[in-house]
Scaffold this motif. Structure first.
Motif, PDB file in Angstrom:
ATOM      1  N   PHE A 199       0.836  -1.201   0.000  1.00  0.00           N
ATOM      2  CA  PHE A 199       0.000   0.000   0.000  1.00  0.00           C
ATOM      3  C   PHE A 199       0.864   1.240   0.000  1.00  0.00           C
ATOM      4  N   GLU A 200       0.447   2.235  -0.771  1.00  0.00           N
ATOM      5  CA  GLU A 200       1.110   3.531  -0.711  1.00  0.00           C
ATOM      6  C   GLU A 200       0.489   4.300   0.447  1.00  0.00           C
ATOM      7  N   ALA A 201       1.324   5.006   1.202  1.00  0.00           N
ATOM      8  CA  ALA A 201       0.774   5.670   2.377  1.00  0.00           C
ATOM      9  C   ALA A 201       1.394   7.034   2.634  1.00  0.00           C
ATOM     10  N   ILE A 202       0.596   7.865   3.304  1.00  0.00           N
ATOM     11  CA  ILE A 202       1.091   9.121   3.884  1.00  0.00           C
ATOM     12  C   ILE A 202       0.553   9.085   5.306  1.00  0.00           C
ATOM     13  N   ALA A 203       1.343   8.506   6.204  1.00  0.00           N
ATOM     14  CA  ALA A 203       0.829   8.149   7.530  1.00  0.00           C
ATOM     15  C   ALA A 203       0.231   9.311   8.339  1.00  0.00           C
ATOM     16  N   PRO A 204       0.857  10.514   8.374  1.00  0.00           N
ATOM     17  CA  PRO A 204       0.264  11.575   9.211  1.00  0.00           C
ATOM     18  C   PRO A 204      -1.131  11.971   8.740  1.00  0.00           C
ATOM     19  N   LYS A 205      -1.416  11.776   7.422  1.00  0.00           N
ATOM     20  CA  LYS A 205      -2.750  12.099   6.910  1.00  0.00           C
ATOM     21  C   LYS A 205      -3.650  10.869   6.928  1.00  0.00           C
ATOM     22  N   GLY A 206      -3.092   9.758   7.276  1.00  0.00           N
ATOM     23  CA  GLY A 206      -3.898   8.540   7.389  1.00  0.00           C
ATOM     24  C   GLY A 206      -4.068   7.791   6.082  1.00  0.00           C
ATOM     25  N   ILE A 207      -3.482   8.320   5.011  1.00  0.00           N
ATOM     26  CA  ILE A 207      -3.655   7.637   3.724  1.00  0.00           C
ATOM     27  C   ILE A 207      -2.936   6.290   3.754  1.00  0.00           C
ATOM     28  N   GLY A 208      -3.690   5.230   3.477  1.00  0.00           N
ATOM     29  CA  GLY A 208      -3.106   3.893   3.424  1.00  0.00           C
ATOM     30  C   GLY A 208      -2.938   3.209   4.767  1.00  0.00           C
ATOM     31  N   VAL A 209      -3.159   3.940   5.870  1.00  0.00           N
ATOM     32  CA  VAL A 209      -2.873   3.377   7.192  1.00  0.00           C
ATOM     33  C   VAL A 209      -3.815   2.216   7.528  1.00  0.00           C
ATOM     34  N   PHE A 210      -5.129   2.471   7.394  1.00  0.00           N
ATOM     35  CA  PHE A 210      -6.075   1.408   7.736  1.00  0.00           C
ATOM     36  C   PHE A 210      -6.064   0.280   6.707  1.00  0.00           C
ATOM     37  N   ASP A 211      -5.816   0.636   5.429  1.00  0.00           N
ATOM     38  CA  ASP A 211      -5.754  -0.415   4.405  1.00  0.00           C
ATOM     39  C   ASP A 211      -4.644  -1.407   4.729  1.00  0.00           C
ATOM     40  N   THR A 212      -3.510  -0.862   5.168  1.00  0.00           N
ATOM     41  CA  THR A 212      -2.373  -1.721   5.505  1.00  0.00           C
ATOM     42  C   THR A 212      -2.744  -2.646   6.665  1.00  0.00           C
ATOM     43  N   LEU A 213      -3.310  -2.050   7.707  1.00  0.00           N
ATOM     44  CA  LEU A 213      -3.663  -2.833   8.893  1.00  0.00           C
ATOM     45  C   LEU A 213      -4.678  -3.922   8.552  1.00  0.00           C
ATOM     46  N   LYS A 214      -5.694  -3.529   7.787  1.00  0.00           N
ATOM     47  CA  LYS A 214      -6.740  -4.492   7.413  1.00  0.00           C
ATOM     48  C   LYS A 214      -6.156  -5.675   6.659  1.00  0.00           C
ATOM     49  N   ALA A 215      -5.271  -5.374   5.714  1.00  0.00           N
ATOM     50  CA  ALA A 215      -4.697  -6.441   4.892  1.00  0.00           C
ATOM     51  C   ALA A 215      -3.929  -7.428   5.759  1.00  0.00           C
ATOM     52  N   CYS A 216      -3.257  -6.914   6.780  1.00  0.00           N
ATOM     53  CA  CYS A 216      -2.479  -7.801   7.645  1.00  0.00           C
ATOM     54  C   CYS A 216      -3.411  -8.624   8.540  1.00  0.00           C
ATOM     55  N   ALA A 217      -4.406  -7.926   9.113  1.00  0.00           N
ATOM     56  CA  ALA A 217      -5.358  -8.611   9.999  1.00  0.00           C
ATOM     57  C   ALA A 217      -6.074  -9.722   9.244  1.00  0.00           C
ATOM     58  N   LYS A 218      -6.420  -9.431   8.016  1.00  0.00           N
ATOM     59  CA  LYS A 218      -7.136 -10.409   7.203  1.00  0.00           C
ATOM     60  C   LYS A 218      -6.299 -11.669   7.001  1.00  0.00           C
ATOM     61  N   GLN A 219      -5.038 -11.463   6.676  1.00  0.00           N
ATOM     62  CA  GLN A 219      -4.158 -12.626   6.481  1.00  0.00           C
ATOM     63  C   GLN A 219      -4.044 -13.451   7.756  1.00  0.00           C
ATOM     64  N   ILE A 220      -3.991 -12.769   8.902  1.00  0.00           N
ATOM     65  CA  ILE A 220      -3.850 -13.490  10.169  1.00  0.00           C
ATOM     66  C   ILE A 220      -5.086 -14.349  10.423  1.00  0.00           C
ATOM     67  N   LEU A 221      -6.264 -13.773  10.186  1.00  0.00           N
ATOM     68  CA  LEU A 221      -7.500 -14.521  10.442  1.00  0.00           C
ATOM     69  C   LEU A 221      -7.652 -15.691   9.465  1.00  0.00           C
ATOM     70  N   VAL A 222      -7.237 -15.471   8.233  1.00  0.00           N
ATOM     71  CA  VAL A 222      -7.297 -16.562   7.254  1.00  0.00           C
ATOM     72  C   VAL A 222      -6.350 -17.686   7.682  1.00  0.00           C
ATOM     73  N   GLU A 223      -5.187 -17.271   8.173  1.00  0.00           N
ATOM     74  CA  GLU A 223      -4.198 -18.250   8.662  1.00  0.00           C
ATOM     75  C   GLU A 223      -4.787 -19.076   9.812  1.00  0.00           C
ATOM     76  N   LEU A 224      -5.497 -18.381  10.709  1.00  0.00           N
ATOM     77  CA  LEU A 224      -6.125 -19.074  11.842  1.00  0.00           C
ATOM     78  C   LEU A 224      -7.155 -20.082  11.363  1.00  0.00           C
ATOM     79  N   SER A 225      -7.868 -19.717  10.323  1.00  0.00           N
ATOM     80  CA  SER A 225      -8.938 -20.589   9.851  1.00  0.00           C
ATOM     81  C   SER A 225      -8.383 -21.862   9.220  1.00  0.00           C
ATOM     82  N   LYS A 226      -7.115 -21.825   8.861  1.00  0.00           N
ATOM     83  CA  LYS A 226      -6.515 -23.009   8.230  1.00  0.00           C
ATOM     84  C   LYS A 226      -6.106 -24.044   9.255  1.00  0.00           C
ATOM     85  N   LYS A 227      -6.054 -23.623  10.525  1.00  0.00           N
ATOM     86  CA  LYS A 227      -5.520 -24.547  11.540  1.00  0.00           C
ATOM     87  C   LYS A 227      -6.524 -25.600  11.946  1.00  0.00           C
TER      88      LYS A 227
END
Lengths: 194, 166
Positions: free
Chosen positions: A166-194
């Motif tokens: 993701f491209e981001a400009i953190a102080p303005k919040g651009i890309g910040v939540f997208d980045t977090l969501k993408a990571c959280a999503k992968q973690i939950l998908v990983e959990l579902s595989k167990k």
């Protein structure tokens, strides 16, 4: 290593923001903290020096809601980016579920990005993790700065696997939540595989 | 993933809660809580309403991790007890069975000696319970892992998206 408590029906996962010094890891957390509903977040803890450089870590617990009846919470950590804090950085990676690498887009920081990414790879190995296998997202931060390196050039050197970026400009919040969501999503998908 | 996830079931959770509640009374402490080495709170008892236990858990784990690093630097395996003395309240931190952290917060109504004594006894008991948890998991996994059916096995994209619709 996520912590699942069947008794209280809670699941806690740990996400670590990694990257070279001054790339904006703490800024990412600060933006998330500011924009999150007070009921869903804990305190933002920053163990920093007097000049606001991260000394040990920043920590932000975030409740994101309920999945399949389990209260889901992400614990967000940053590492100190400066090279000489490597011992502290290693400690924070303990038990990590997902990593977000925040890269500094400025041309003079490209070497620092590469060095930090190699450092991440090594430190994960010491904890028995493989960066190729764990949930991982790349954030290209500081896109608004004049010396920002073009995205494809950055990806050429920094993309480790086919991780989302993701491209981001953190102080303005651009890309910040997208980045977090993408990571959280992968973690939950990983959990579902167990 | 490198380490197995820690999964806590009702039975053991109750046992752990009983043990730390007893410790709180025996040691005359205000708060007792148990944290895993990654900073996740496992259980807490006592006057926790006024405390930010999530932050406490995370900082405790950070503290223990840093102290562990110090120990290794001077050739020690670990420092199994940390004690922080304040004007009114004190924190006693100890590592149980090398895997979880037991934290006792107490004031002038108790003493370091009493806390140390009670913690020692309680640690043995907690260690036994954690051994049982590991044993149980291994047995269940050997049986085919029916016990380990993850509640997330059937998680859908919609479930995940729903978490993040602001």
């Amino acid at each position: 290593m996520s912590f699942i408590n069947y008794s209280t029906r809670e699941i806690n996962c740990k996400i670590v923001y990694y990257g070279p010094g001054l790339c904006g890891k703490t800024t990412n957390l600060q933006y998330i903290y500011e924009k999150t509903n007070p009921a869903a977040k804990g305190k933002l803890i920053s163990l920093a020096t007097e000049t606001d450089r991260t000394l040990f870590f920043d920590f932000l617990p975030l409740d994101v809601g309920t999945v399949r009846g389990f209260k889901t919470r992400f614990h967000l950590y940053t590492v100190p980016g400066q090279v000489f804090y490597d011992a502290s950085r290693k400690l924070i990676l303990k038990g990590v579920d997902g990593v977000i690498f925040v890269a500094d887009s400025q041309e003079p920081r490209m070497d620092a990005n590469i060095e930090s990414l190699e450092n991440l790879e090594q430190n994960l190995v010491e904890h028995g993790f493989n960066l190729k296998l764990i949930p991982y997202v790349l954030q290209l931060n500081k896109r608004d700065l004049p010396t920002a390196v073009p995205v494809d050039e950055m990806l050429k050197v920094l993309r480790y696997k086919d991780e989302p970026y993701f491209e981001a400009i953190a102080p303005k919040g651009i890309g910040v939540f997208d980045t977090l969501k993408a990571c959280a999503k992968q973690i939950l998908v990983e959990l579902s595989k167990k | 993933m490198a380490a197995t996830d820690l999964i806590m079931y009702e039975e053991e959770f109750q046992k752990i809660k009983d043990v730390i509640s007893k410790l709180r009374i025996d040691a005359n402490a205000n708060v007792v809580f148990l944290v895993d080495k990654n900073g996740q709170q496992i259980a807490a008892t006592g006057d926790i309403e006024s405390l930010d236990t999530t932050s406490l858990a995370s900082l405790t784990a950070g503290n223990v991790a840093a102290t562990d690093g110090l120990a290794k630097l001077i050739g020690e395996k670990e420092f199994s007890v940390l004690f922080h003395e304040g004007e009114k309240d004190n924190i006693h931190i100890s590592i149980v069975g090398g895997r979880v952290i037991l934290v006792v917060i107490f004031d002038e109504r108790s003493s370091l000696g009493l806390v140390r004594l009670r913690v020692k006894r309680c640690s043995e008991e907690l260690n036994r319970i954690f051994n049982q948890i590991v044993e149980k998991s291994e047995k269940e996994q050997a049986k085919g892992g029916a016990f380990f059916d993850s509640p997330f096995a059937e998680i859908t994209d919609e479930d995940i998206d729903a978490l993040f619709k602001d």
